[in-house]
Motif scaffolding. Structure first.
Motif, mmCIF file in Angstrom:
data_model
loop_
_atom_site.group_PDB
_atom_site.id
_atom_site.type_symbol
_atom_site.label_atom_id
_atom_site.label_comp_id
_atom_site.label_asym_id
_atom_site.label_seq_id
_atom_site.Cartn_x
_atom_site.Cartn_y
_atom_site.Cartn_z
ATOM 1 N N LYS A 83 -11.519 -5.084 -3.032
ATOM 2 C CA LYS A 83 -12.316 -5.869 -3.962
ATOM 3 C C LYS A 83 -13.771 -6.009 -3.518
ATOM 4 C CE LYS A 83 -8.247 -8.606 -5.231
ATOM 5 N NZ LYS A 83 -7.356 -7.992 -4.265
ATOM 6 N N ASP A 84 -14.158 -5.418 -2.385
ATOM 7 C CA ASP A 84 -15.538 -5.515 -1.934
ATOM 8 C C ASP A 84 -16.454 -4.877 -2.960
ATOM 9 O OD1 ASP A 84 -14.722 -6.769 0.279
ATOM 10 O OD2 ASP A 84 -15.040 -5.113 1.685
ATOM 11 N N ALA A 85 -17.333 -5.660 -3.543
ATOM 12 C CA ALA A 85 -18.212 -5.148 -4.589
ATOM 13 C C ALA A 85 -19.227 -4.172 -4.010
ATOM 14 C CB ALA A 85 -18.943 -6.320 -5.256
ATOM 15 N N GLY A 86 -19.478 -3.106 -4.734
ATOM 16 C CA GLY A 86 -20.520 -2.158 -4.347
ATOM 17 C C GLY A 86 -20.096 -1.147 -3.305
ATOM 18 N N HIS A 87 -18.836 -1.131 -2.932
ATOM 19 C CA HIS A 87 -18.395 -0.189 -1.903
ATOM 20 C C HIS A 87 -17.249 0.659 -2.435
ATOM 21 C CE1 HIS A 87 -20.816 -1.907 1.301
ATOM 22 N NE2 HIS A 87 -20.433 -3.100 0.885
ATOM 23 N N THR A 88 -17.349 1.959 -2.273
ATOM 24 C CA THR A 88 -16.274 2.860 -2.646
ATOM 25 C C THR A 88 -15.254 2.884 -1.523
ATOM 26 O OG1 THR A 88 -17.764 4.244 -3.933
ATOM 27 C CG2 THR A 88 -15.685 5.223 -3.258
ATOM 28 N N GLN A 89 -14.009 2.678 -1.855
ATOM 29 C CA GLN A 89 -12.974 2.665 -0.843
ATOM 30 C C GLN A 89 -12.662 4.090 -0.402
ATOM 31 O OE1 GLN A 89 -11.534 -0.255 0.523
ATOM 32 N NE2 GLN A 89 -13.372 -0.968 -0.506
ATOM 33 N N PRO A 90 -12.691 4.379 0.902
ATOM 34 C CA PRO A 90 -12.432 5.740 1.370
ATOM 35 C C PRO A 90 -10.979 6.129 1.178
ATOM 36 C CG PRO A 90 -12.557 4.217 3.210
ATOM 37 C CD PRO A 90 -12.938 3.430 1.989
ATOM 38 N N THR A 91 -10.713 7.433 1.055
ATOM 39 C CA THR A 91 -9.343 7.905 0.923
ATOM 40 C C THR A 91 -8.708 8.166 2.275
ATOM 41 O OG1 THR A 91 -10.161 10.167 0.710
ATOM 42 C CG2 THR A 91 -9.750 8.960 -1.315
ATOM 43 N N ALA A 92 -9.529 8.216 3.304
ATOM 44 C CA ALA A 92 -8.984 8.404 4.634
ATOM 45 C C ALA A 92 -8.338 7.108 5.105
ATOM 46 C CB ALA A 92 -10.094 8.820 5.610
ATOM 47 N N PRO A 93 -7.356 7.170 6.029
ATOM 48 C CA PRO A 93 -6.718 5.958 6.521
ATOM 49 C C PRO A 93 -7.713 4.997 7.154
ATOM 50 C CG PRO A 93 -5.468 7.872 7.165
ATOM 51 C CD PRO A 93 -6.749 8.378 6.576
ATOM 52 N N THR A 94 -7.651 3.742 6.760
ATOM 53 C CA THR A 94 -8.525 2.718 7.337
ATOM 54 C C THR A 94 -7.705 1.471 7.582
ATOM 55 O OG1 THR A 94 -9.124 1.946 5.126
ATOM 56 C CG2 THR A 94 -10.592 3.550 6.136
ATOM 57 N N GLY A 95 -8.124 0.673 8.553
ATOM 58 C CA GLY A 95 -7.437 -0.591 8.809
ATOM 59 C C GLY A 95 -6.050 -0.354 9.381
ATOM 60 N N THR A 96 -5.030 -0.725 8.628
ATOM 61 C CA THR A 96 -3.654 -0.575 9.080
ATOM 62 C C THR A 96 -3.327 0.889 9.346
ATOM 63 O OG1 THR A 96 -3.034 -2.471 7.729
ATOM 64 C CG2 THR A 96 -1.241 -1.070 8.513
ATOM 65 N N LYS A 97 -2.666 1.164 10.474
ATOM 66 C CA LYS A 97 -2.388 2.562 10.822
ATOM 67 C C LYS A 97 -1.437 3.198 9.810
ATOM 68 C CE LYS A 97 1.497 1.619 13.944
ATOM 69 N NZ LYS A 97 1.999 1.778 15.325
ATOM 70 N N PRO A 98 -1.591 4.497 9.548
ATOM 71 C CA PRO A 98 -0.724 5.187 8.591
ATOM 72 C C PRO A 98 0.736 5.120 9.026
ATOM 73 C CG PRO A 98 -2.619 6.533 9.148
ATOM 74 C CD PRO A 98 -2.615 5.379 10.105
ATOM 75 N N THR A 99 1.629 5.170 8.050
ATOM 76 C CA THR A 99 3.047 5.164 8.365
ATOM 77 C C THR A 99 3.464 6.461 9.052
ATOM 78 O OG1 THR A 99 5.265 5.041 7.419
ATOM 79 C CG2 THR A 99 3.571 6.064 6.073
ATOM 80 N N THR A 100 4.425 6.383 9.918
ATOM 81 C CA THR A 100 4.926 7.580 10.605
ATOM 82 C C THR A 100 6.391 7.842 10.265
ATOM 83 O OG1 THR A 100 5.498 6.237 12.546
ATOM 84 C CG2 THR A 100 3.335 7.321 12.538
ATOM 85 N N GLY A 101 7.020 6.941 9.489
ATOM 86 C CA GLY A 101 8.424 7.103 9.155
ATOM 87 C C GLY A 101 8.635 7.928 7.902
ATOM 88 N N LYS A 102 9.857 8.413 7.712
ATOM 89 C CA LYS A 102 10.226 9.150 6.513
ATOM 90 C C LYS A 102 11.666 8.816 6.130
ATOM 91 C CE LYS A 102 7.167 13.164 6.339
ATOM 92 N NZ LYS A 102 7.099 14.632 6.157
ATOM 93 N N THR A 103 11.903 8.739 4.824
ATOM 94 C CA THR A 103 13.249 8.546 4.289
ATOM 95 C C THR A 103 13.482 9.601 3.227
ATOM 96 O OG1 THR A 103 13.137 6.143 4.662
ATOM 97 C CG2 THR A 103 14.819 6.953 3.130
ATOM 98 N N GLY A 104 14.456 10.470 3.470
ATOM 99 C CA GLY A 104 14.705 11.551 2.524
ATOM 100 C C GLY A 104 13.514 12.471 2.360
ATOM 101 N N GLY A 105 12.725 12.653 3.421
ATOM 102 C CA GLY A 105 11.546 13.517 3.365
ATOM 103 C C GLY A 105 10.322 12.857 2.763
ATOM 104 N N ILE A 106 10.423 11.577 2.384
ATOM 105 C CA ILE A 106 9.308 10.855 1.770
ATOM 106 C C ILE A 106 8.819 9.794 2.748
ATOM 107 C CG2 ILE A 106 8.592 9.460 -0.217
ATOM 108 C CD1 ILE A 106 11.013 10.652 -1.716
ATOM 109 N N ALA A 107 7.506 9.631 2.847
ATOM 110 C CA ALA A 107 6.939 8.640 3.761
ATOM 111 C C ALA A 107 7.525 7.259 3.479
ATOM 112 C CB ALA A 107 5.419 8.608 3.619
ATOM 113 N N SER A 108 7.766 6.481 4.550
ATOM 114 C CA SER A 108 8.337 5.155 4.413
ATOM 115 C C SER A 108 7.838 4.278 5.558
ATOM 116 C CB SER A 108 9.879 5.214 4.414
ATOM 117 O OG SER A 108 10.346 5.743 5.650
ATOM 118 N N GLY A 109 8.237 3.006 5.530
ATOM 119 C CA GLY A 109 7.819 2.097 6.595
ATOM 120 C C GLY A 109 6.387 1.610 6.421
ATOM 121 N N SER A 144 16.720 7.142 -5.073
ATOM 122 C CA SER A 144 17.347 6.185 -4.151
ATOM 123 C C SER A 144 16.447 5.858 -2.975
ATOM 124 C CB SER A 144 18.688 6.740 -3.645
ATOM 125 O OG SER A 144 18.494 7.935 -2.900
ATOM 126 N N SER A 145 15.517 6.765 -2.644
ATOM 127 C CA SER A 145 14.610 6.541 -1.508
ATOM 128 C C SER A 145 13.436 5.645 -1.854
ATOM 129 C CB SER A 145 14.078 7.881 -0.983
ATOM 130 O OG SER A 145 15.111 8.680 -0.473
#
Length: 283
Positions: A83-109, A144-145
């Motif tokens: 919601k920060d006005a005037g700033h485009t949110q980057p598509t690269a991972p920021t803040g919270t670290k990216p998930t490393t888990g997978k369920t049925g081949g799909i990212a999870s956690g 189901s995943s």
């Protein structure tokens, strides 16, 4: 230790010591030409060298910082707020670290944050737009995943009806959903960006703006691979210590003006789809 702890600037002890140092240098003018007369000059040379090196290092650092800064905007957006006005949110991972888990081949956690909800929605959009959705068993595993337990049965029933022989024929597949010999079936969703529409303790609504590829690549294909633009809206719920999908809807656009890049041949498209893998999306 502070300067005042050992006499400080202007203290009596400091002035006394300074006077003593002045008296020890007086013999420089009395003939000690090869002793103390040369050492001060050597000391000054070293200090000058250190000063010059320090200035160069600071200058290089300033240039590097200026190049990183681009337009010089000194504002710093928060790491976890779309919601920060005037700033485009980057598509690269920021803040919270990216998930490393997978369920049925799909990212999870995913994290229980706005970033985590956006990451979950983006990855679930990819799964729902994949070629696996055209195979009954694989489709059921995907559902189901990524779906909340309370929504699995209803959502699976709707999709089983949607993925009919009529749909398969429209995209160039056989009536059973298999791919004709010599052709490559392409179905891929690529998220462009995400936006949180609502966020609460255990629920979130996220929009995912996407482009997609759909069609049949190969010589003689009557359903060539084409692109589309659409926005997926997902309502998510926090269940089993992860974000899961409650509802899913889709609308066309926003779509940009088509560019002037010539369309590639069927063989090149098939090679690209087979040779370039997808991503795990994270904020």
């Amino acid at each position: 230790m502070s300067l005042s702890d050992d006499g400080g600037y202007g203290g009596d002890g400091h002035r006394g010591s300074e006077t003593g140092q002045t008296r020890t240098r007086l013999p420089d003018n009395d003939g000690d030409l090869y002793g103390s007369g040369r050492r001060p000059r050597a000391g000054m040379s070293s200090r000058n060298l250190v000063t010059i090196v320090g200035v160069v290092v600071l200058l290089l650092a300033a240039i590097a910082f200026a190049n990183r800064g681009g337009s010089g905007n000194s504002e710093t957006p928060s790491a976890d707020s779309p919601k920060d006005a005037g700033h485009t949110q980057p598509t690269a991972p920021t803040g919270t670290k990216p998930t490393t888990g997978k369920t049925g081949g799909i990212a999870s956690g995913f994290a229980k944050t706005e970033q985590g909800a956006q990451s979950a929605a983006a990855n679930y959009a990819v799964a729902l737009g994949s070629t696996d959705m055209f195979n009954g068993d694989k489709r059921h595993k995907i559902i189901s995943s990524i779906m909340a337990p309370s929504a699995v049965s209803t959502f699976q029933h709707k999709l089983d009806q949607a993925y009919s022989p009529g749909l398969f024929k429209n995209v160039g597949l056989k009536a059973d959903g298999s791919t004709p010999s010599g052709l490559t079936f392409v179905s891929r969703t690529i998220p462009i960006g995400t936006k949180v529409k609502a966020f609460g303790a255990d629920q979130a609504t996220v929009e995912v703006w996407c482009t997609g590829l759909l069609g049949m690549a190969g010589e003689g294909s009557t359903k060539p691979v084409s692109t589309s633009w659409f926005t997926i809206t997902m309502k998510l719920a926090w269940a089993d210590n992860d974000w899961k999908t409650l509802t899913h809807s889709q609308k066309d656009g926003p779509a940009p003006v088509s560019g002037d890049v010539p369309a590639s041949g069927a063989k090149e498209i098939a090679g690209a789809v087979q040779g370039y893998g997808g991503f795990t999306y994270a904020r």
